[in-house]
Design an enzyme around this catalytic site. Structure first.
Site, PDB file in Angstrom:
ATOM      1  N   ARG A 133       0.363  -9.482  13.008  1.00 55.68           N
ATOM      2  CA  ARG A 133      -0.259  -8.453  12.155  1.00 55.68           C
ATOM      3  C   ARG A 133      -1.172  -9.078  11.101  1.00 55.68           C
ATOM      4  NH1 ARG A 133       4.437  -5.766   9.599  1.00 55.68           N
ATOM      5  NH2 ARG A 133       3.129  -4.081   8.861  1.00 55.68           N
TER       6      ARG A 133
ATOM      7  N   ARG B 132      11.437  -7.222   3.266  1.00 58.34           N
ATOM      8  CA  ARG B 132      11.350  -5.748   3.213  1.00 58.34           C
ATOM      9  C   ARG B 132      12.411  -5.098   4.108  1.00 58.34           C
ATOM     10  NH1 ARG B 132       5.611  -2.990   3.925  1.00 58.34           N
ATOM     11  NH2 ARG B 132       5.572  -4.057   5.930  1.00 58.34           N
TER      12      ARG B 132
ATOM     13  N   LYS C 193       0.833  -1.216   0.000  1.00 59.51           N
ATOM     14  CA  LYS C 193       0.000   0.000   0.000  1.00 59.51           C
ATOM     15  C   LYS C 193       0.863   1.260   0.000  1.00 59.51           C
ATOM     16  CE  LYS C 193      -2.203  -0.907   3.847  1.00 59.51           C
ATOM     17  NZ  LYS C 193      -1.558  -2.175   4.208  1.00 59.51           N
TER      18      LYS C 193
ATOM     19  N   ARG D 286      11.918  -3.206   9.646  1.00 54.59           N
ATOM     20  CA  ARG D 286      10.959  -2.648  10.594  1.00 54.59           C
ATOM     21  C   ARG D 286      10.745  -3.651  11.728  1.00 54.59           C
ATOM     22  NH1 ARG D 286       5.684  -0.529   7.366  1.00 54.59           N
ATOM     23  NH2 ARG D 286       4.705  -1.486   9.179  1.00 54.59           N
TER      24      ARG D 286
ATOM     25  N   ARG E 116      -8.817   0.740  10.008  1.00 55.22           N
ATOM     26  CA  ARG E 116      -8.424  -0.664  10.127  1.00 55.22           C
ATOM     27  C   ARG E 116      -9.462  -1.485  10.856  1.00 55.22           C
ATOM     28  NH1 ARG E 116      -2.511   0.183   9.709  1.00 55.22           N
ATOM     29  NH2 ARG E 116      -1.415  -1.803   9.698  1.00 55.22           N
TER      30      ARG E 116
HETATM   31  P1  AMP Z   1       1.416   0.225   9.124  1.00 57.55           P
HETATM   32  O1  AMP Z   1       2.595   1.061   8.824  1.00 57.55           O
HETATM   33  O2  AMP Z   1       0.142   0.762   8.516  1.00 57.55           O
HETATM   34  O3  AMP Z   1       1.632  -1.235   8.826  1.00 57.55           O
HETATM   35  O4  AMP Z   1       1.170   0.336  10.712  1.00 57.55           O
HETATM   36  C1  AMP Z   1       2.125  -0.125  11.628  1.00 57.55           C
HETATM   37  C2  AMP Z   1       1.471  -0.389  12.974  1.00 57.55           C
HETATM   38  O5  AMP Z   1       0.923   0.835  13.503  1.00 57.55           O
HETATM   39  C3  AMP Z   1       0.294  -1.358  12.967  1.00 57.55           C
HETATM   40  O6  AMP Z   1       0.709  -2.702  12.998  1.00 57.55           O
HETATM   41  C4  AMP Z   1      -0.435  -0.939  14.238  1.00 57.55           C
HETATM   42  O7  AMP Z   1       0.242  -1.392  15.399  1.00 57.55           O
HETATM   43  C5  AMP Z   1      -0.292   0.575  14.199  1.00 57.55           C
HETATM   44  N1  AMP Z   1      -1.388   1.187  13.443  1.00 57.55           N
HETATM   45  C6  AMP Z   1      -1.271   1.938  12.316  1.00 57.55           C
HETATM   46  N2  AMP Z   1      -2.457   2.352  11.887  1.00 57.55           N
HETATM   47  C7  AMP Z   1      -3.374   1.864  12.748  1.00 57.55           C
HETATM   48  C8  AMP Z   1      -4.801   1.928  12.829  1.00 57.55           C
HETATM   49  N3  AMP Z   1      -5.515   2.596  11.922  1.00 57.55           N
HETATM   50  N4  AMP Z   1      -5.405   1.296  13.863  1.00 57.55           N
HETATM   51  C9  AMP Z   1      -4.704   0.628  14.789  1.00 57.55           C
HETATM   52  N5  AMP Z   1      -3.355   0.502  14.767  1.00 57.55           N
HETATM   53  C10 AMP Z   1      -2.692   1.112  13.758  1.00 57.55           C
END
Ligand code: AMP
Length: 253
Positions: free
Chosen positions: A204, A160, A41, A193, A121
């Site tokens: 996740r 990644r 994404k 990461r 989410r």
């Molecule tokens: P991402 O970079 O979108 O994969 O987000 C990394 C982490 O941030 C996720 O695994 C969650 O722990 C937290 N996170 C990001 N966006 C959200 C969201 N909208 N709701 C809940 N947790 C989030």
């Protein structure tokens, strides 16, 4: 082509403003990017930003930014709890995420449009987003849903690597840097990461399945869902995204 704006208003919140407004090419585009961790994404958001001017608004980036910016400084209890959840691969509580997004409502009203990446989410977040957009008379144009098998997602996540400095993203097999372990753009050492480690990435993917897949029906019922096959190179997926998005937008005009 529009370079990615600095997104200061989104990353920092509060009184921060971006060094330049997002420049829309044509009417502003307001979309949500939906898909499992590792589906690409963020990569697609960067490519779409370059051609549409809509800014990538990633909630994950807010948390990562807070973590680096606060090195040595005390974090608020809510941000502490958020970073702990992120470390484990779990979701941050809805209330925390919604408070951060509400504080950044000006980004959703930005005349350049937006691409929400990683938000909403959960159904609770999607309902709150609907309310926020309705209150601000901002229409949502589409929800791009990226699809890939679990096996391929696991391979993408495991390989990644990211540059902690300029945020460029690489993959050890499919998009290695020119010099092993170093960013092509700024030379910084690449890192994995924390939440891409196997323990966290398993959590996740399970969390995505349970909490986020209900959003597919949610947006399908609102006729906003656009399916995109996420196999292949970023450029191939990008071309598919553009074609599918234009076809969807044409049906609305
Ligand atoms: P991402 O970079 O979108 O994969 O987000 C990394 C982490 O941030 C996720 O695994 C969650 O722990 C937290 N996170 C990001 N966006 C959200 C969201 N909208 N709701 C809940 N947790 C989030």
């Amino acid at each position: 082509m529009n370079p990615q704006p600095d997104r200061a208003a989104w990353l920092l919140g509060g009184d921060a403003s971006c060094s330049r407004e997002s420049g829309a090419n044509g009417p502003p585009l307001r979309i949500v990017l939906l898909g499992a961790p590792g589906v690409g994404k963020g990569t697609q958001a960067a490519l779409l930003t370059a051609t549409t001017g809509a800014c990538q608004l990633s909630t994950g980036d807010i948390f990562r930014h807070a973590k680096h910016a606060a090195a040595g400084e005390p974090l608020s209890p809510a941000m502490h709890q958020a970073l702990d959840a992120m470390h484990r691969g779990e979701l941050v509580p809805d209330a925390t995420v919604l408070a951060l997004v509400t504080e950044r409502i000006h980004c959703l009203r930005c005349p350049g449009g937006f691409m929400l990446d990683g938000f909403p989410r959960t159904v609770v977040q999607a309902e709150a987003l609907d309310r926020l957009l309705a209150e601000n008379r901002v229409p949502l144009d589409a929800v791009l849903r990226y699809e890939l098998s679990l096996e391929e997602l696991a391979v993408r996540i495991a390989g990644r690597r990211t540059c902690p400095h300029c945020k460029a993203v690489y993959h050890m097999q499919t998009k290695p840097p020119r010099v092993a372990g170093c960013c092509d753009h700024c030379g910084h050492p690449l890192v994995q990461r924390e939440d891409d480690r196997p323990e966290a990435s398993r959590v996740r993917l399970a969390v995505y399945e349970k909490s986020t897949t209900p959003l597919i029906d949610y947006y399908d019922r609102r006729h906003l869902l656009v399916h995109v096959d996420a196999h292949g190179t970023p450029e191939a997926v990008y071309r598919r995204s553009r074609t599918a998005l234009h076809a969807h937008l044409a049906t609305k005009r």
